[in-house]
Design an enzyme around this catalytic site. Sequence first.
Site, PDB file in Angstrom:
ATOM      1  N   TYR A   1     -10.144  -8.319   4.367  1.00 63.88           N
ATOM      2  CA  TYR A   1     -10.946  -7.578   3.397  1.00 63.88           C
ATOM      3  C   TYR A   1     -12.055  -8.478   2.863  1.00 63.88           C
ATOM      4  O   TYR A   1     -12.271  -9.582   3.365  1.00 63.88           O
ATOM      5  CB  TYR A   1     -10.040  -6.986   2.317  1.00 63.88           C
TER       6      TYR A   1
ATOM      7  N   ASN B   1      -6.102 -10.595   4.745  1.00 67.52           N
ATOM      8  CA  ASN B   1      -6.018  -9.446   5.660  1.00 67.52           C
ATOM      9  C   ASN B   1      -7.352  -8.835   6.062  1.00 67.52           C
ATOM     10  O   ASN B   1      -7.441  -7.645   6.356  1.00 67.52           O
ATOM     11  CB  ASN B   1      -5.116  -8.372   5.065  1.00 67.52           C
TER      12      ASN B   1
ATOM     13  N   HIS C   1      -7.244  -9.981  -4.113  1.00 63.34           N
ATOM     14  CA  HIS C   1      -6.875  -9.772  -2.711  1.00 63.34           C
ATOM     15  C   HIS C   1      -7.886 -10.508  -1.839  1.00 63.34           C
ATOM     16  O   HIS C   1      -9.000 -10.035  -1.614  1.00 63.34           O
ATOM     17  CB  HIS C   1      -6.870  -8.278  -2.389  1.00 63.34           C
TER      18      HIS C   1
ATOM     19  N   THR D   1       0.840  -1.192   0.000  1.00 64.49           N
ATOM     20  CA  THR D   1       0.000   0.000   0.000  1.00 64.49           C
ATOM     21  C   THR D   1       0.879   1.247   0.000  1.00 64.49           C
ATOM     22  O   THR D   1       1.788   1.360   0.806  1.00 64.49           O
ATOM     23  CB  THR D   1      -0.922   0.009   1.225  1.00 64.49           C
TER      24      THR D   1
ATOM     25  N   ASN E   1      -7.353  -6.940  11.021  1.00 64.65           N
ATOM     26  CA  ASN E   1      -8.737  -6.537  10.754  1.00 64.65           C
ATOM     27  C   ASN E   1      -9.758  -7.480  11.378  1.00 64.65           C
ATOM     28  O   ASN E   1     -10.825  -7.737  10.813  1.00 64.65           O
ATOM     29  CB  ASN E   1      -8.993  -6.377   9.248  1.00 64.65           C
TER      30      ASN E   1
END
Length: 312
Positions: free
Chosen positions: A184, A182, A179, A25, A238
Amino acid sequence: MSALFTPFKVGSVTIPNRIGMSALTRNRSSKTVPNQIMKQHYDQRVVGGAALIVTEGTLITRQGTEWPDAPGIWNQEQVEGWKKITDSVHVHDTGSKIYSQIWHLGRTSHPDAPEQIAAGVPVYAPSAVSARGGKFRHIDGEPGYVTPTEIADPTVIIAQFKQAAVNAKKAGFDGVELHGANGYLVHQFLDSTSNKRIDKWGGSVENRARFALETLKALIEVYGPDVAIKLSPAGGYNDMGMPLQETLDTFGYLLREINKLGLAYVTLLRYNAWLDPEFDGKKRGTSHDVVDSYSPFLADTPPLRQWWRLGC
């Protein structure tokens, strides 16, 4: 070390070495549009010798990310911005390839983030279950995550992922990486702590894995074998993580099915205590040996096995 500098087949192409750059990122776009400083970043990685470059997480639709100035790939201006980057990567004539990591945040968006306000839609997730934690660097105070709105029809989001792949191809990317890690959206469907659905998208291992697998199949319709996925079975980040046996069952089934699809590669994140938050005096994730636990499920795909052995 000499093996690192030998050619290697990834998807439909052969890259000149086995050095890859993972997604990072960057927060450097111009309000979701790739720009000159991003082009310079990727140029430097090609000159540095990376044969396979994976972009930073690239949003498939406008969302209220924790990361201000994350790039997108849902409109023509973004496609044109990325095209300048992919053209530059390819013009170096090193044989380097570049994949777009396509990304939906799900419940880790925030309704007060500028891009979510501009989108004019709620924060969506598999179920109306909020994540603990959260830090939004461009919102006053520390609002944390909110309770999301359950996605009524997940196929709508799958179609957005597919359109992102179509746009990525227009932008000159050699492939796409989904993705799925993590905490998401894809990960949220996989994990029983965030997915409380009672329809065909939740409940059993097979149902929770459905979103990831159907999304991969949609991407394959666009890119053929030049599709990959990133997963983080050990969770934590997360507010993700299931009991160990459920984790092994879920990701074992998912990888067994992925193995049938002929992907370019699979990226698996090892457990990282530094990224694993603590709630109520306990680490959130499920610490276990990711390589030993899941490599057998990919053993029938020689390119994946070889890439894994080299640790790239």
